[in-house]
Design a protein around this motif. Sequence first.
Motif, PDB file in Angstrom:
ATOM      1  N   ILE A 105      13.078  71.625  48.949  1.00  0.00           N
ATOM      2  CA  ILE A 105      12.673  72.570  47.907  1.00  0.00           C
ATOM      3  C   ILE A 105      13.344  72.268  46.571  1.00  0.00           C
ATOM      4  CG2 ILE A 105      12.739  75.005  47.233  1.00  0.00           C
ATOM      5  CD1 ILE A 105      12.498  75.708  50.179  1.00  0.00           C
ATOM      6  N   ASN A 153      16.047  78.104  53.997  1.00  0.00           N
ATOM      7  CA  ASN A 153      16.101  79.539  53.719  1.00  0.00           C
ATOM      8  C   ASN A 153      16.351  79.861  52.247  1.00  0.00           C
ATOM      9  OD1 ASN A 153      15.666  80.142  56.427  1.00  0.00           O
ATOM     10  ND2 ASN A 153      17.844  80.023  56.883  1.00  0.00           N
ATOM     11  N   TYR A 206      14.611  80.129  48.282  1.00  0.00           N
ATOM     12  CA  TYR A 206      13.393  80.159  47.489  1.00  0.00           C
ATOM     13  C   TYR A 206      13.540  79.164  46.348  1.00  0.00           C
ATOM     14  CZ  TYR A 206      12.191  84.483  49.866  1.00  0.00           C
ATOM     15  OH  TYR A 206      11.876  85.398  50.816  1.00  0.00           O
ATOM     16  N   ARG A 232      13.593  77.816  42.592  1.00  0.00           N
ATOM     17  CA  ARG A 232      13.939  78.499  41.340  1.00  0.00           C
ATOM     18  C   ARG A 232      12.664  78.771  40.544  1.00  0.00           C
ATOM     19  NH1 ARG A 232      18.208  75.833  37.886  1.00  0.00           N
ATOM     20  NH2 ARG A 232      16.675  74.204  37.844  1.00  0.00           N
TER      21      ARG A 232
END
Length: 69
Positions: free
Chosen positions: A42, A53, A55, A57
Amino acid sequence: DGSFFQIDRITLSSLFDLDKGGALSIFATVQNVATFTKYSGIDPEVFNGIDNNLYPRPRTYIIGLKYNF
């Protein structure tokens, strides 16, 4: 490979001198503009290299108006 190139913040601003002695400034800022990487997770800029786990940015837009007396 966790190497990356990131454009984190861009700000554009313009200042206008007014006839009555004040100044007006208009600005716009974008945060988290772009990240260029071959990293498959991510976010390559994570603490301790573990990005589960989390999110991603968010990209944030800010516009504003300032008046100086």
